[in-house]
Design an enzyme around this catalytic site. Structure first.
Site, PDB file in Angstrom:
ATOM      1  N   SER A   1       0.824  -1.177   0.145  1.00 20.01           N
ATOM      2  CA  SER A   1      -0.036   0.030  -0.162  1.00 20.01           C
ATOM      3  C   SER A   1       0.815   1.296  -0.060  1.00 20.01           C
ATOM      4  O   SER A   1       1.794   1.176   0.595  1.00 20.01           O
ATOM      5  CB  SER A   1      -0.807  -0.092   1.274  1.00 20.01           C
ATOM      6  OG  SER A   1      -1.820   1.230   1.196  1.00 20.01           O
TER       7      SER A   1
ATOM      8  N   LYS B   1      -3.719   2.290  -2.076  1.00 16.94           N
ATOM      9  CA  LYS B   1      -3.201   3.438  -1.229  1.00 16.94           C
ATOM     10  C   LYS B   1      -4.244   3.500   0.031  1.00 16.94           C
ATOM     11  O   LYS B   1      -5.397   3.182  -0.333  1.00 16.94           O
ATOM     12  CB  LYS B   1      -2.926   4.705  -1.928  1.00 16.94           C
ATOM     13  CG  LYS B   1      -1.997   5.631  -1.025  1.00 16.94           C
ATOM     14  CD  LYS B   1      -1.831   6.946  -1.774  1.00 16.94           C
ATOM     15  CE  LYS B   1      -0.871   7.922  -1.427  1.00 16.94           C
ATOM     16  NZ  LYS B   1      -0.861   7.945   0.219  1.00 16.94           N
TER      17      LYS B   1
ATOM     18  N   ASN C   1       9.968   8.380   3.855  1.00 13.90           N
ATOM     19  CA  ASN C   1       8.961   9.153   3.502  1.00 13.90           C
ATOM     20  C   ASN C   1       7.836   9.699   4.601  1.00 13.90           C
ATOM     21  O   ASN C   1       7.927   8.744   5.650  1.00 13.90           O
ATOM     22  CB  ASN C   1       8.025   8.104   2.446  1.00 13.90           C
ATOM     23  CG  ASN C   1       6.756   7.488   3.190  1.00 13.90           C
ATOM     24  OD1 ASN C   1       5.587   8.106   3.517  1.00 13.90           O
ATOM     25  ND2 ASN C   1       7.147   5.984   3.413  1.00 13.90           N
TER      26      ASN C   1
ATOM     27  N   ASN D   1      -6.647  -0.559   1.428  1.00 17.15           N
ATOM     28  CA  ASN D   1      -5.974  -0.065   2.735  1.00 17.15           C
ATOM     29  C   ASN D   1      -6.786   0.782   3.384  1.00 17.15           C
ATOM     30  O   ASN D   1      -7.204   1.968   2.619  1.00 17.15           O
ATOM     31  CB  ASN D   1      -4.679   0.077   2.355  1.00 17.15           C
ATOM     32  CG  ASN D   1      -3.878   0.619   3.614  1.00 17.15           C
ATOM     33  OD1 ASN D   1      -4.013   1.658   4.328  1.00 17.15           O
ATOM     34  ND2 ASN D   1      -2.857  -0.393   4.289  1.00 17.15           N
TER      35      ASN D   1
ATOM     36  N   ASN E   1      -4.506  -0.129   8.394  1.00 13.10           N
ATOM     37  CA  ASN E   1      -3.156   0.380   8.817  1.00 13.10           C
ATOM     38  C   ASN E   1      -3.271   0.756  10.252  1.00 13.10           C
ATOM     39  O   ASN E   1      -3.924   2.075  10.326  1.00 13.10           O
ATOM     40  CB  ASN E   1      -3.004   1.626   7.974  1.00 13.10           C
ATOM     41  CG  ASN E   1      -1.632   2.252   8.135  1.00 13.10           C
ATOM     42  OD1 ASN E   1      -0.897   1.781   9.083  1.00 13.10           O
ATOM     43  ND2 ASN E   1      -1.248   3.417   7.316  1.00 13.10           N
TER      44      ASN E   1
ATOM     45  N   CYS F   1      -1.340   4.316  12.039  1.00 15.77           N
ATOM     46  CA  CYS F   1      -1.878   5.856  12.291  1.00 15.77           C
ATOM     47  C   CYS F   1      -1.694   5.995  13.750  1.00 15.77           C
ATOM     48  O   CYS F   1      -2.410   5.283  14.606  1.00 15.77           O
ATOM     49  CB  CYS F   1      -3.411   5.843  11.747  1.00 15.77           C
ATOM     50  SG  CYS F   1      -3.463   5.117  10.002  1.00 15.77           S
TER      51      CYS F   1
ATOM     52  N   THR G   1       6.579   0.571   8.009  1.00 17.48           N
ATOM     53  CA  THR G   1       7.758   1.067   7.849  1.00 17.48           C
ATOM     54  C   THR G   1       8.371   1.494   9.584  1.00 17.48           C
ATOM     55  O   THR G   1       7.730   1.412  10.256  1.00 17.48           O
ATOM     56  CB  THR G   1       7.834   2.716   7.103  1.00 17.48           C
ATOM     57  OG1 THR G   1       7.014   3.343   7.643  1.00 17.48           O
ATOM     58  CG2 THR G   1       7.751   2.348   5.704  1.00 17.48           C
TER      59      THR G   1
ATOM     60  N   THR H   1       8.796  -0.359  -2.058  1.00 16.97           N
ATOM     61  CA  THR H   1       9.761   0.739  -2.526  1.00 16.97           C
ATOM     62  C   THR H   1      10.533   0.164  -3.819  1.00 16.97           C
ATOM     63  O   THR H   1      10.598   1.156  -4.711  1.00 16.97           O
ATOM     64  CB  THR H   1      11.008   0.822  -1.293  1.00 16.97           C
ATOM     65  OG1 THR H   1      10.585   1.149  -0.119  1.00 16.97           O
ATOM     66  CG2 THR H   1      12.240   1.819  -1.807  1.00 16.97           C
TER      67      THR H   1
END
Length: 303
Positions: free
Chosen positions: A23, A47, A71, A101, A128, A131, A194, A267
């Site tokens: 995503s 995304k 990022n 996502n 996700n 957050c 990440t 990536t």
């Protein structure tokens, strides 16, 4: 040529092969579709989408690092209304599994999107939980096992599709978070998101990212990701989608041997738009060469 079977099953959803996109690295597939035949992919992961449009963080918000990138996009997205009208119809043209996502700042944000997607032609939801939870002072949902279990349970109560919980690696013990998601009813785990990192521009004597910190991805995180997948696969009974620095078939196979049922490429898409298809072909070649009839025979084979 020996006949091989690359199919995998995630919570009752069949993927033709284990390779998908991570995503945030592939949009919803449209910009990549001129380079990649989306029909070849096991799944497309969109995304992150929220209940309302998010503008994201101020620029600069991407920086190169040795062995990867940072990022701090801030989950910029057009919101669920535009997503349903524009992106889902585009994805419907392709014979691949569709995974959406979902991001949010409160439990209510997540649930609003999950309910809106209930009658949409998507196969799985990826939540996700990296957050920040604004109601709890900004700590990410995924950094507190009680919050992980609670948000998973709340999402499962509303979701019409199987639920994937995307785990943050920014924790002391990934197995605690994996078990919390499983206890909340998660159907699948995806990991890792990440790692938090920072870069400073010594010439300008300021931060490379306006947000100061960002998410580190790419080859630099792969050994950490493989270790976490290995640990989580032995702590839970649900399937895992492994990700973090996958750029080649060999990378993908490391995750699968460690216990991942499927893998996401992130990536690598930025510098090699064809990475996913090359990885699919590389896995097929590996299976042929080593006379492995089913990809599932490789999952967790390293103990």
């Amino acid at each position: 040529m020996r006949k091989i079977n690359t199919e995998v099953n995630l919570a009752g959803v069949k993927l033709k092969n284990p390779v998908m996109v991570a995503s945030g690295t592939f949009g919803s597939g449209e910009e990549y579709s001129e380079f990649v035949d989306l029909n070849r992919l096991g799944a497309v992961v969109t995304k992150g989408v929220a209940n309302v449009p998010w503008p994201g963080n101020p620029t600069p918000r991407v920086a190169e690092t040795c062995g990867g990138m940072l990022n701090a996009i801030g989950l910029q997205n057009p919101g669920i209304d535009v997503f349903v009208q524009r992106d889902i119809p585009f994805l419907q043209q392709f014979d691949t599994v569709k995974i959406v996502n979902v991001c949010g700042r409160t439990e209510e944000d997540y649930l609003e999107v999950v309910e809106r997607l209930g009658d949409q032609p998507v196969d799985l939801l990826e939540i996700n939980i990296s957050c920040p939870n604004v109601k709890e002072g900004g700590i990410a949902f995924g950094q507190d096992p009680k919050a992980v279990e609670a948000i998973t349970k709340a999402v499962k109560a509303k979701a019409k599709q199987p639920v994937i919980m995307k785990l943050s690696p920014n924790v002391t013990d990934i197995t605690v978070m994996a078990k919390a998601a499983e206890a909340g009813g998660a159907d699948v785990l995806s990991m890792i998101n990440t790692l938090t990192g920072m870069k400073i521009d010594v010439n300008r004597r300021t931060f490379a990212l306006a947000n100061k910190t960002g998410g580190l991805s790419g080859p630099a995180v792969k050994p950490v990701a493989v270790r976490m997948v290995y640990q989580a696969a032995r702590a839970v009974k649900i399937p895992i989608i492994g990700m973090g620095g996958i750029a080649t078939a060999e990378d993908a196979l490391e995750f699968i041997l460690a216990g991942a049922s499927a893998v996401s490429v992130g990536t690598a898409n930025f510098y090699n738009p064809c990475a996913t298809v090359e990885i699919i072909e590389g896995i097929e070649e590996y299976m042929q060469k080593n006379e492995i009839p089913r990809l599932t025979d490789l999952v967790g084979a390293v103990r």
